[in-house]
Design an enzyme around this catalytic site. Sequence first.
Site, mmCIF file in Angstrom:
data_model
loop_
_atom_site.group_PDB
_atom_site.id
_atom_site.type_symbol
_atom_site.label_atom_id
_atom_site.label_comp_id
_atom_site.label_asym_id
_atom_site.label_seq_id
_atom_site.Cartn_x
_atom_site.Cartn_y
_atom_site.Cartn_z
ATOM 1 N N HIS A 211 0.824 -1.209 0.000
ATOM 2 C CA HIS A 211 0.000 0.000 0.000
ATOM 3 C C HIS A 211 0.858 1.259 0.000
ATOM 4 C CE1 HIS A 211 -3.548 2.475 1.487
ATOM 5 N NE2 HIS A 211 -2.515 3.246 1.797
ATOM 6 N N HIS A 218 2.968 6.765 -6.955
ATOM 7 C CA HIS A 218 2.040 7.829 -7.360
ATOM 8 C C HIS A 218 2.784 9.168 -7.401
ATOM 9 C CE1 HIS A 218 -2.469 9.178 -6.885
ATOM 10 N NE2 HIS A 218 -1.902 9.695 -7.948
ATOM 11 N N GLU A 240 -6.305 7.650 -1.317
ATOM 12 C CA GLU A 240 -5.985 6.300 -0.844
ATOM 13 C C GLU A 240 -6.383 5.205 -1.836
ATOM 14 O OE1 GLU A 240 -4.236 5.584 1.737
ATOM 15 O OE2 GLU A 240 -4.161 7.573 2.632
ATOM 16 N N TYR A 353 -13.052 7.319 3.474
ATOM 17 C CA TYR A 353 -12.547 5.954 3.589
ATOM 18 C C TYR A 353 -13.379 5.014 2.722
ATOM 19 C CZ TYR A 353 -9.573 7.054 7.644
ATOM 20 O OH TYR A 353 -8.609 7.562 8.473
#
Length: 438
Positions: A211, A218, A240, A353
């Site tokens: 992750h 990125h 995210e 989220y």
Amino acid sequence: MLALRNKIALRLGYKSWDDFQTEIKLAKSGAGAKQYINNLITGIEPKFAAEVSELQKMKAADTKDPKARLMVWDWRYYSNQLDKQKYAVDKEALRNFFPYQKVLDGMFNIYQSIFGLKFEKISAPYKWVDDLQLYMVTDAASGEPLGMFYLDMFPREGKFNHFAQFDIICGKLQPDGKYQRPTVALLCNFPPPDADKPSLMTHSDVETLFHEFGHALHSITTRAKYVRFSGAHVPGDFVEAPSQMLQNWVWDKNVLDTFAADYRDPSKKIPAEIIQKMNDARLANAGVIYRRQFAFAALDLALHDQHAEDAPYDCVGVSNPILEKVFLPIDPSTTMVGYFGHLNGYDAGYYGYAWADAIAADMATVFDKAKDKYLDKAAGMRLRNEIYAEGDSREVTVSIEKFLGRKQSTDAFLKHIGIQKGAANKKAPVGPITQPVR
């Protein structure tokens, strides 16, 4: 806090604080965020209800009361009992399959291959800790330098104690026409090695590494003209998503077999039945876990919705009914909202989220359908060119849909958590409804 935020929003000409906060995000408005969350609440209902029913039966058996209600303080205990009874996996034993250096090298090999990159370890001109490492990133095809990343991977006294990627130098086009190469630092706190064995990671640690390094990619592969729009400088309800998508890699046996092996006997791979159990356990309580998140998101948005400037706030009166309706029964004398710390920092943004999770699942379908699945180079280059390189230099919704090759949908997210198409079919909002990164 609520009164002051509302006053600021109204003085600035907004109808509410959630409209003010979401204007620069994908949601665009408080109504857009609420619609998205409400669609997910409805979509997940069949799985949530089935999971609650199973946990309620366990409580009824324990209490010998067939009418026993599953309360908010019960679910963690019974979820844990369910995991032990149905999906027992020795997580500590799994560490032997994840020695840190093998995991790092394996991840590097995967990401270099699918994104068309080359990582080269170089000498750091300055070190803030002895075991710091510095890598140069270049384009594999052209040899063009793209940027650098530092790895500061083990805990020490006084160090930032979470896991995150931090920008040091951001990408941008300079006045002379040359591109400023990004440099980032990955700060992690993985288990350090000891005298007789290497650093051994949990499966959760491996997921975290995949992750967090996604955030680094990125930032480094950006081609945006301005720092404000480069790399991971994207709306907070999207930042995210690309990295959450990359977590899928470590739940796939084909991917794990490329690097996960018992450090004492590298011929031993993780058995397929263990990986299946891990995936089954992840799905078993997904409905309950996500409905809890949706409840928090809904109360956050409700508290920051339209409100007369001088009217008092009944925070408990607003939040408790939402928690009970969306999640589980609570004691009416309790005031969960009083210790919901995310109201400070994620105000009118906690929905992000769930929003990012849904986008991540949707994006993963590109790899799911690709010839080589999660190891597919064509899909990887699409991600690099349409998402990473663009940053926020065009509407992120446009980038997502160019990568997908279609409009967004929450179908993939619902399937990802165990709800088959047909049980729910809610579409993601489109158009106007539509910190350190961790």
